[in-house]
Design a protein around this motif. Structure first.
Motif, PDB file in Angstrom:
ATOM      1  N   VAL A  63       0.878  -1.164   0.000  1.00 13.16           N
ATOM      2  CA  VAL A  63       0.000   0.000   0.000  1.00 13.16           C
ATOM      3  C   VAL A  63       0.916   1.214   0.000  1.00 13.16           C
ATOM      4  CG1 VAL A  63      -1.682   1.340   1.311  1.00 13.16           C
ATOM      5  CG2 VAL A  63      -1.953  -1.133   1.100  1.00 13.16           C
ATOM      6  N   GLN A  64       0.746   2.066  -0.997  1.00 12.73           N
ATOM      7  CA  GLN A  64       1.538   3.287  -1.102  1.00 12.73           C
ATOM      8  C   GLN A  64       0.767   4.439  -0.460  1.00 12.73           C
ATOM      9  OE1 GLN A  64       2.303   3.915  -5.266  1.00 12.73           O
ATOM     10  NE2 GLN A  64       3.388   1.971  -5.484  1.00 12.73           N
ATOM     11  N   VAL A  65       1.492   5.258   0.304  1.00  8.97           N
ATOM     12  CA  VAL A  65       0.911   6.444   0.927  1.00  8.97           C
ATOM     13  C   VAL A  65       1.352   7.638   0.088  1.00  8.97           C
ATOM     14  CG1 VAL A  65       0.746   7.841   3.011  1.00  8.97           C
ATOM     15  CG2 VAL A  65       1.085   5.350   3.186  1.00  8.97           C
ATOM     16  N   ARG A  66       0.390   8.364  -0.450  1.00 12.60           N
ATOM     17  CA  ARG A  66       0.682   9.485  -1.341  1.00 12.60           C
ATOM     18  C   ARG A  66      -0.021  10.755  -0.872  1.00 12.60           C
ATOM     19  NH1 ARG A  66       0.207   7.096  -7.460  1.00 12.60           N
ATOM     20  NH2 ARG A  66       1.497   5.243  -7.155  1.00 12.60           N
ATOM     21  N   PRO A  67       0.525  11.910  -1.303  1.00 11.00           N
ATOM     22  CA  PRO A  67      -0.106  13.189  -0.931  1.00 11.00           C
ATOM     23  C   PRO A  67      -1.456  13.380  -1.623  1.00 11.00           C
ATOM     24  CG  PRO A  67       2.082  13.527  -1.906  1.00 11.00           C
ATOM     25  CD  PRO A  67       1.729  12.100  -2.097  1.00 11.00           C
ATOM     26  N   ARG A  68      -2.233  14.282  -1.076  1.00 12.85           N
ATOM     27  CA  ARG A  68      -3.463  14.736  -1.728  1.00 12.85           C
ATOM     28  C   ARG A  68      -3.123  15.999  -2.510  1.00 12.85           C
ATOM     29  NH1 ARG A  68      -7.833  16.275   0.845  1.00 12.85           N
ATOM     30  NH2 ARG A  68      -9.049  15.576  -0.923  1.00 12.85           N
ATOM     31  N   SER A  69      -3.488  16.027  -3.771  1.00 18.57           N
ATOM     32  CA  SER A  69      -3.093  17.143  -4.639  1.00 18.57           C
ATOM     33  C   SER A  69      -3.676  18.477  -4.178  1.00 18.57           C
ATOM     34  CB  SER A  69      -3.482  16.858  -6.091  1.00 18.57           C
ATOM     35  OG  SER A  69      -4.876  16.651  -6.199  1.00 18.57           O
ATOM     36  N   GLY A  70      -4.876  18.474  -3.639  1.00 21.74           N
ATOM     37  CA  GLY A  70      -5.481  19.725  -3.182  1.00 21.74           C
ATOM     38  C   GLY A  70      -4.708  20.349  -2.034  1.00 21.74           C
ATOM     39  N   LEU A  71      -4.260  19.537  -1.081  1.00 18.68           N
ATOM     40  CA  LEU A  71      -3.467  20.073   0.034  1.00 18.68           C
ATOM     41  C   LEU A  71      -2.134  20.616  -0.465  1.00 18.68           C
ATOM     42  CD1 LEU A  71      -3.983  17.500   2.952  1.00 18.68           C
ATOM     43  CD2 LEU A  71      -4.959  19.784   2.705  1.00 18.68           C
ATOM     44  N   ALA A  72      -1.542  19.917  -1.427  1.00 16.63           N
ATOM     45  CA  ALA A  72      -0.255  20.368  -1.963  1.00 16.63           C
ATOM     46  C   ALA A  72      -0.415  21.683  -2.726  1.00 16.63           C
ATOM     47  CB  ALA A  72       0.336  19.292  -2.870  1.00 16.63           C
ATOM     48  N   ALA A  73      -1.406  21.758  -3.590  1.00 23.09           N
ATOM     49  CA  ALA A  73      -1.576  22.946  -4.433  1.00 23.09           C
ATOM     50  C   ALA A  73      -2.033  24.168  -3.635  1.00 23.09           C
ATOM     51  CB  ALA A  73      -2.576  22.655  -5.550  1.00 23.09           C
ATOM     52  N   LYS A  74      -2.936  23.966  -2.699  1.00 21.36           N
ATOM     53  CA  LYS A  74      -3.512  25.103  -1.967  1.00 21.36           C
ATOM     54  C   LYS A  74      -2.686  25.542  -0.758  1.00 21.36           C
ATOM     55  CE  LYS A  74      -8.177  23.794  -3.309  1.00 21.36           C
ATOM     56  NZ  LYS A  74      -9.434  23.173  -2.877  1.00 21.36           N
ATOM     57  N   HIS A  75      -1.989  24.570  -0.111  1.00 16.96           N
ATOM     58  CA  HIS A  75      -1.344  24.890   1.159  1.00 16.96           C
ATOM     59  C   HIS A  75       0.128  24.487   1.239  1.00 16.96           C
ATOM     60  CE1 HIS A  75      -5.330  25.814   2.740  1.00 16.96           C
ATOM     61  NE2 HIS A  75      -5.746  24.652   2.251  1.00 16.96           N
ATOM     62  N   GLY A  76       0.637  23.782   0.237  1.00 19.89           N
ATOM     63  CA  GLY A  76       2.027  23.324   0.295  1.00 19.89           C
ATOM     64  C   GLY A  76       2.232  22.147   1.228  1.00 19.89           C
ATOM     65  N   ILE A  77       1.167  21.415   1.530  1.00 19.96           N
ATOM     66  CA  ILE A  77       1.248  20.261   2.428  1.00 19.96           C
ATOM     67  C   ILE A  77       1.426  19.005   1.582  1.00 19.96           C
ATOM     68  CG2 ILE A  77       0.052  18.899   4.189  1.00 19.96           C
ATOM     69  CD1 ILE A  77       0.848  21.764   5.048  1.00 19.96           C
ATOM     70  N   THR A  78       2.459  18.234   1.895  1.00 25.35           N
ATOM     71  CA  THR A  78       2.722  17.013   1.139  1.00 25.35           C
ATOM     72  C   THR A  78       3.248  15.946   2.086  1.00 25.35           C
ATOM     73  OG1 THR A  78       3.738  16.140  -0.881  1.00 25.35           O
ATOM     74  CG2 THR A  78       5.090  17.616   0.463  1.00 25.35           C
ATOM     75  N   CYS A  79       3.465  14.767   1.551  1.00 22.56           N
ATOM     76  CA  CYS A  79       3.996  13.649   2.325  1.00 22.56           C
ATOM     77  C   CYS A  79       5.491  13.514   2.052  1.00 22.56           C
ATOM     78  CB  CYS A  79       3.318  12.342   1.933  1.00 22.56           C
ATOM     79  SG  CYS A  79       1.545  12.295   2.213  1.00 22.56           S
TER      80      CYS A  79
END
Length: 148
Positions: A63-79
């Motif tokens: 199981v791969q854990v990946r970022p959510r694109s909305g959090l990355a684009a809107k807030h700079g939050i990533t995994c």
């Protein structure tokens, strides 16, 4: 055949949704934060955010854990360590390593969708030591050697 992933809800996950696909065509199942209190990530800060569950991944899968694109684009939050891997023999709590690459503090709230899980087949290779590698057109050209 659809692989089945067993999910155990942990005490921190009481009342929260388990991983779920949010649309018919979604490749990733969204997971939520199982924090007790708001968690503030300052710019540049990282934290392991609990999800409130553990998984039993079938042999031959990860199981791969990946970022959510909305959090990355809107807030700079990533995994960090993305994609993270949950191996088929791991049975502990699932956590998501979030980092704030944005310019403002970000608040992680209980039940907020923070990442997505991708179930993928795995092939284990047989590694063997050799004296030399076969040549190729690229050769030893490293990062950026094929262009930008």
């Amino acid at each position: 055949m659809t692989p089945e992933v067993a999910v155990v809800r942990l005490p921190a996950g009481e009342g929260l949704p388990l991983p779920a696909y949010m649309s018919r065509g979604a490749a990733g199942a969204d997971v939520v934060a199982a924090v007790d209190d708001d968690l503030v990530l300052a710019p540049g800060e990282r934290a392991v955010v609990p999800t409130g569950f553990a998984l039993e991944v079938p042999p031959g899968y990860e199981v791969q854990v990946r970022p959510r694109s909305g959090l990355a684009a809107k807030h700079g939050i990533t995994c960090l360590n993305s994609p993270g891997t949950i191996d088929s023999d791991y049975r502990g709590p699932v956590g998501v390593v979030l980092v704030n690459l944005g310019s403002e503090p970000f608040v992680v709230r209980r039940g907020e969708r923070i990442a997505q899980l991708i179930v993928a087949p795995v092939v284990q290779a047989a590694f063997r030591e050799v004296e030399a590698l076969a040549s190729s057109l690229r050769g030893q050209g490293g990062f950026g050697s094929t262009g930008t």
